[in-house]
Design a protein around this motif. Structure first.
Motif: not given
Length: 91
Positions: A33-47
């Motif tokens: 569990s994390f707190s204080g994160l920002v959720r954003y739209s992106t094209s992400c992948a492992e690494g």
């Protein structure tokens, strides 16, 4: 070196979770569990974890820490908030 470099990547901030914990299942570690994160739209992948999140003026916003299974939503730790917790200021 951690984090992928993609000069053509783009995205937008969807939500700042503040003190609301974000629960992520990691394959080896388990549920974290994390707190204080920002959720954003992106094209992400492992690494991509550890990669810098910058704005259009190349100012550091945070560090990518996780993404959803579809690769369309990422989470980053905002650098300013992290430093503030440590009593430091980002200029």
């Amino acid at each position: 070196m951690w984090g992928a470099i993609n000069k053509n990547a783009s995205g937008s901030i969807l939500q700042f979770n503040g003190d609301t914990p974000e629960t992520i299942d990691f394959p080896i570690v388990g549920t974290v569990s994390f707190s204080g994160l920002v959720r954003y739209s992106t094209s992400c992948a492992e690494g991509d974890s550890g990669g810098a999140i910058v704005d259009s003026r190349n100012r550091l916003l945070g560090v990518h820490v996780a993404g959803d299974r579809t690769g369309s939503v990422g989470l980053f730790l905002p650098v300013g908030a992290f430093l503030a917790r440590k009593g430091m200021v980002l200029f």
